[in-house]
Design an enzyme around this catalytic site. Structure first.
Site, PDB file in Angstrom:
ATOM      1  N   ASP A 718       0.838  -1.195   0.000  1.00 51.27           N
ATOM      2  CA  ASP A 718       0.000   0.000   0.000  1.00 51.27           C
ATOM      3  C   ASP A 718       0.873   1.244   0.000  1.00 51.27           C
ATOM      4  OD1 ASP A 718      -2.162   1.716   0.144  1.00 51.27           O
ATOM      5  OD2 ASP A 718      -2.258   1.631   2.340  1.00 51.27           O
ATOM      6  N   GLU A 727      -2.701   0.751  -7.848  1.00 48.50           N
ATOM      7  CA  GLU A 727      -3.326   1.866  -8.546  1.00 48.50           C
ATOM      8  C   GLU A 727      -4.837   1.829  -8.318  1.00 48.50           C
ATOM      9  OE1 GLU A 727      -2.715   4.360 -12.681  1.00 48.50           O
ATOM     10  OE2 GLU A 727      -2.160   2.253 -12.630  1.00 48.50           O
TER      11      GLU A 727
END
Length: 747
Positions: A718, A727
């Site tokens: 993350d 993304e």
């Protein structure tokens, strides 16, 4: 393997191939300093500065006077070129830096000093006046003697002073070992279970025999108990795990926990309210993705911003966009639409599957036994259009549909009726960068058969759904769909190039058979015409098994046509066989779910998680949900509902992949404007944003430096720098919205 390609600056298809081929454990070399004079004791040589920067020696540091008023970080830089890097070798990039006045951000990169200026590592710390020490480890993706270290300091309205010292690029260091914090070993859906739905958890343990579990309410009282079921080694994570089934408990509550093997899970609710919120939040995401309109802060507090790409400087704008050189002799107004992902590009192919999934979410609410169209009605999403007596989900989808229609080649031009594949910046931009601050020239890319059929399919679907609200728009959409269909038949193999990946993703696809099937299905469902029915029935995909392990996505669209043929009323001969094929596909995904100790309908071949794996989990769950709509069988409903557990925390990393949902949730997804991790003045992604998820390819350098040798579910991090695993993208959120809406309807 079909996947989206994107990068922080420019990452060519060739480099992408090199990245995926990196060795898992390169041999360590002797530690060697690659930089010259990183201490600045007596001189700044051989460091350079851009012409607008005044740099020199100051108290044993390199200090640069950075001008104000530049648009991009790289507009004002200092650096050193001609560095040697070895593919697969790990490097420690470290430096001291301070800025005056405090609070400015510097972008420190290691990349290529010549075109196409690829970036292999970057970080953007916010500097304090007192100075800070920074140190990072990354793995070089290529062999080069043209490496560069640079500190990019432009993009500020006001001038400021940057000083750096003790800059080092040390080769031969051990790779950084990344150990994610996975929290308690009892893995649960951290958001909510339905009172009448399945309730499952996974225990990570060394125990080989069953152990007791207890379900506790918020006061700590045990409300249910039982025994775990040992499952052995889970291939998707490499962990020894047990399953816990507490579905017999039908009470409601907040802040419950599950206790087993001396561990207490993260808290969760039992109730449907969270899914009603997620249904709306996952759809509200699209308003803040809009191009060509100012985002109102009163509608999205904290997310207000200026309109992007409306011809206001520094934007070059989208109202008069030329083609790439040699592609066409006209310009188009292609304002509007959604930004596709973390970049400023807009893509017809991915926009098509996204629009279809949102429209299908609404269409299901009209047709399914558990559908509730009012939950998606006017006023539900807090849009500028709210109050116009049109369901808000249709208002939001229309923002993209209008853009898709603008991408059609005009009459009288070569390839009239075809659709341009995409429009985006001439070169890659860096992070962070608000849409209104993008200075790059915009370009239309060549038309493609796949883009044209995406337009045909979604415009045909729109024609039937918007007819009750705007007959003129519905007619215009159907006219465009017919024109696109005819053009695609005349140009059936006009494909996007795999090498067209500078400034935006390629979305290349070497087979349009699936798009032809999907477009024919939507045109038939809207018109009932025999020509489209014949194309559907004669397609080799009509009787093919479409329900493979990876599921459907932008590059595998035949399933979209199959699902709509099964659920939207029509008179297609042999329709019962179509419906049976969907149920058979659901049976396969249900078997996969039952075999997975983490309970998801996804088991990719070789345990190689694909780009956007979270959306593939969700889309496979869509097939289960559709089988429930077709049959009413509870097993399909339960399978679809249980699939959400994986996204919301019941996974090897013990985290929710949806921002704002769960005690430990992703919140640093890769984006140029949801970039709080890099610039505290910018927001994190809005609640209801799903991360792409584990990706065994780990194509970006940030993930490569930390995830080499990762197993399945652990190929995720993350961090905003990891565009391959983290993304945000419009098609992925569409899958989340569809499943959140389904689960909310079951509550």
């Amino acid at each position: 393997m079909k996947r989206r390609r994107t990068a922080l600056l420019t990452l060519t298809a060739l480099l992408g191939a090199v990245l995926t081929a990196l060795p898992a454990a390169p041999a360590l070399a002797d530690e060697v300093e690659q930089l010259k004079n990183g201490t600045f004791d007596t001189t700044t040589e051989p460091w350079w500065s851009s012409p607008n920067v005044t740099a020199g020696l100051s108290d044993g540091q390199l200090c640069a006077q950075v001008p104000g008023g530049t648009a991009n970080r790289w507009d004002a830089s200092v650096g050193q070129n001609d560095l040697t890097l070895v593919a697969g070798e790990s490097y420690r990039f470290s430096f001291r830096a301070n800025g005056t006045p405090e609070g400015h951000v510097v972008r420190a990169i290691v990349g290529l000093s010549a075109a196409p200026y690829d970036t292999w590592f970057e970080v953007s710390p916010q500097l304090s006046v007192s100075g800070d020490v920074y140190s990072y480890t990354f793995t070089a993706p290529v062999d080069t003697t043209q490496g560069q270290v640079a500190f990019q300091a432009g993009g500020s309205a006001d001038p400021w002073r940057l000083c750096v010292d003790d800059v080092s690029l040390l080769g031969g260091v051990p790779p950084e070992v990344y150990e994610p914090d996975t929290g308690p070993r009892v893995r649960v859906n951290q958001v909510a279970y339905l009172p009448s739905g399945p309730k499952n958890a996974t225990l990570v343990t060394d125990a080989t025999t069953r152990v007791p579990w207890r379900l506790r309410d918020a006061a700590g009282t045990t409300v249910a108990h039982g025994w775990t079921r040992p499952r052995g080694t889970d291939v998707s994570s490499g962990q020894n795990v047990h399953s816990i089934d507490f579905g017999g408990y039908r009470g409601r509550g907040q802040g419950l926990t599950l206790v087993a093997d001396g561990e207490t899970s993260r808290p969760f609710d039992i109730g449907a309210a969270a899914y009603e919120r997620l249904r709306l939040d996952s759809l509200k995401y699209y308003y803040t993705q809009r191009s060509g309109i100012a985002i109102r802060d009163d509608l999205r507090p904290g997310y207000g911003r200026a309109a992007g790409h409306l011809d206001a400087a520094p934007n070059k704008g989208d109202s008069d966009v030329p083609c790439q050189p040699g592609v066409c002799a006209y310009t188009l107004d292609v304002t509007g639409g959604w930004y596709d992902a973390g970049d400023h590009g807009k893509y017809v192919v991915n926009g098509g599957i996204t629009t279809w999934e949102l429209l299908s979410t609404y269409e299901r609410s009209l047709l399914a036994r558990t559908g509730h169209p009012g939950r998606l009605g006017d006023g539900t999403l807090d849009l500028p259009e709210s109050g116009n007596k049109v369901p808000d989900i249709l208002d939001e989808a229309r923002w993209e549909l209008e853009f898709l229609l603008k991408m059609q080649v005009p009459d009288g031009q070569p390839l009239a009726g075809m659709a341009h594949h995409k429009i985006h910046d001439e070169q890659w931009t860096g992070l962070p960068l608000l849409p209104a601050d993008d200075p790059q020239r915009r370009e239309l890319h060549p038309p493609s058969t796949q883009a044209t059929l995406n337009l045909a399919a979604t415009a045909a679907q729109a024609a039937r759904l918007y007819r009750p609200y705007d007959k003129a728009f519905a007619a215009r959409a159907l006219t465009a769909a017919r024109k696109a269909w005819t053009a695609a038949l005349a140009h059936p193999e006009l494909y996007a190039s795999e090498s067209d990946g500078v400034g935006g993703g390629t979305y290349a696809d070497g087979d349009a058979t699936d798009e032809f099937y999907w477009a024919a299905a939507e045109l038939y469902l809207t018109t009932g015409e025999r020509q489209f029915a014949d194309h559907v029935r004669h397609s080799p995909l009509h009787t093919a098994d479409l329900f493979g392990g990876l599921g459907f996505d932008w590059g595998r669209t035949a399933t979209a046509g199959r699902l709509d043929l099964a659920t939207v009323p029509n008179a297609l001969p042999g329709r019962d066989a179509v419906r049976r094929s969907v149920v058979k596909g659901a049976d396969r995904y249900l078997a996969t779910l039952d075999a997975q100790p983490y309970g998801m309908p996804y088991a990719p071949p070789g345990n190689l998680y694909d780009w956007g794996s979270n959306a593939q989990v969700l889309n496979n769950a869509v097939v289960l949900a559709t089988a429930y709509d077709l049959t009413g069988a509870a097993k399909y409903r339960d399978g679809a509902v249980q699939s959400m557990d994986y996204l919301l925390g019941r996974n090897a990393l013990n985290m929710s992949y949806v921002t704002g949902y769960g005690e430990a949730a992703a919140h640093n997804q890769h984006s140029r404007w949801y970039a709080h991790e890099l610039d505290p003045s910018l927001p994190a992604p809005p609640p209801g944003t799903v991360a792409g998820g584990p990706n065994s390819g780990i194509q970006d350098p940030y993930a490569q430096a930390r995830l080499q040798g990762c197993v399945g579910q652990f190929c995720y991090i993350d961090d905003i720098q990891s565009w391959a695993t983290n993304e945000t993208a419009i098609n992925w959120n569409a899958a989340l919205a569809r499943m959140a809406s389904f689960v909310a309807d079951q509550g």
